[in-house]
Design an enzyme around this catalytic site. Structure first.
Site, PDB file in Angstrom:
ATOM      1  CG  ASN A   9     -20.051  20.612  30.699  1.00 12.49           C
ATOM      2  OD1 ASN A   9     -19.466  19.784  31.400  1.00 12.49           O
ATOM      3  ND2 ASN A   9     -19.544  21.810  30.429  1.00 12.49           N
ATOM      4  CE  LYS A  11     -20.373  24.036  33.152  1.00 11.27           C
ATOM      5  NZ  LYS A  11     -20.455  25.484  33.217  1.00 11.27           N
ATOM      6  CG  HIS A  96     -16.320  24.402  28.762  1.00 18.61           C
ATOM      7  ND1 HIS A  96     -16.211  25.372  29.729  1.00 18.61           N
ATOM      8  CD2 HIS A  96     -17.645  24.168  28.591  1.00 18.61           C
ATOM      9  CE1 HIS A  96     -17.441  25.705  30.136  1.00 18.61           C
ATOM     10  NE2 HIS A  96     -18.321  24.988  29.455  1.00 18.61           N
ATOM     11  CD  GLU A  98     -16.886  26.199  33.311  1.00 14.23           C
ATOM     12  OE1 GLU A  98     -16.732  24.981  33.470  1.00 14.23           O
ATOM     13  OE2 GLU A  98     -17.995  26.764  33.408  1.00 14.23           O
ATOM     14  CD  GLU A 168     -20.756  26.158  26.158  1.00 16.56           C
ATOM     15  OE1 GLU A 168     -21.791  25.675  26.625  1.00 16.56           O
ATOM     16  OE2 GLU A 168     -19.642  26.008  26.678  1.00 16.56           O
ATOM     17  N   GLY A 174     -23.281  30.022  33.146  1.00 16.73           N
ATOM     18  CA  GLY A 174     -23.460  29.986  34.598  1.00 16.73           C
ATOM     19  C   GLY A 174     -23.872  31.319  35.199  1.00 16.73           C
ATOM     20  CB  SER A 214     -27.900  30.777  31.213  1.00 13.01           C
ATOM     21  OG  SER A 214     -26.839  31.155  32.067  1.00 13.01           O
TER      22      SER A 214
END
Ligand code: PGA
Length: 251
Positions: A9, A11, A96, A98, A168, A174, A214
């Site tokens: 991904n 991003k 996702h 985010e 996730e 991250g 991660s």
């Protein structure tokens, strides 16, 4: 046998030139990776060119998001799932964290995106995962269960072949803090049980559940050694061809 999926991904990283350079470097490094499906998810503006460069290779392309709307129409700034398919994508990532956190996507919206993805004949990577506060309160499974039932509402038997769940945990994305293989396994097994209850044992045993948060070249093997972990959704470590290739070639 479930074929693992290792998806990168990207991003909101990489210009067109950088995206092309990355996939051209990646192609030979993963050319022998027949043990898994390899996927990259560039920004929308790079999708077509990346898909063209990857034609005939063993690397598939994913959109990072799609519109809740199935049909074209007056939706400024949106991209429909069928438009992703039109430029060569075969996968789409939906829900996702985010997007849930920063763009206020609800389970209802995520559900519409799943259906838009299926209508466009895309494989849908549905992301679920709890926050640190939710894990600390002991409600991680409840949260994931809610995201699954909201996100999967109205899914038909034929859609089951095209859904991939990405677990996730938000606290691992991250942050450099990966869930331990055991923590991830525990949630993956839970997700599989949810599918068994909701659909069938067969659907549950065919379902691919990938882990994200991660993932790095040095922790992928431990994660992949777990029974219910069928691949990875990789953010930061997918941006460099060499490190992503190491993850793909974890065996
Ligand atoms: P990360 O991102 O690997 O950088 O933690 C994973 C993701 O957001 O899909």
């Amino acid at each position: 046998m479930r074929k693992p999926v290792i998806a990168g991904n990207w991003k909101m990283y990489k210009t067109l030139g950088e995206a092309v350079d990355t996939v051209l470097a990646l192609k030979p490094l993963v050319a022998n990776a027949n043990h898994c499906e390899v996927v990259v998810a560039p920004v929308f503006t790079a999708l077509k060119v990346v898909a063209d460069r990857l034609e005939g290779s063993n690397i598939g392309v994913a959109g990072q998001n799609c519109s809740t709307e199935v049909e074209e129409g007056a939706h400024t700034g949106e991209v429909a799932a069928f438009m992703l398919r039109d430029v060569g994508a075969r996968y789409v990532i939906v829900g996702h964290s985010e997007r849930r956190q920063h763009y206020f996507e609800t389970d209802t919206m995520v559900n519409k995106k799943c259906h838009a993805g299926f209508a466009a004949d895309l494989n849908v990577i549905l992301c679920v995962g709890e926050s640190l506060a939710q894990r600390d309160r002991g409600v991680a499974e409840q949260v994931v269960n809610g995201q699954l039932s909201g996100g999967l509402n109205g899914l038909t038997a034929s859609d089951l072949d095209r859904i991939i769940i990405a677990y996730e945990p938000v606290w691992a994305i991250g942050t450099g803090r990966t869930a331990t293989p055991e923590q991830a396994q525990e949630m993956h097994a839970f997700i599989r049980r949810v599918f068994a209850d909701r659909y069938s044992d067969q659907a549950a045993s065919n379902l691919r559940i990938i882990y994200g948060g991660s993932v790095k070249p040095d922790n992928i093997a431990g994660l992949m050694s777990q029974t219910d972990i069928d691949g990875a959704l990789v953010g930061g470590a997918s941006l460099q061809a060499e490190s992503f290739a190491k993850i793909v070639n974890y065996k």
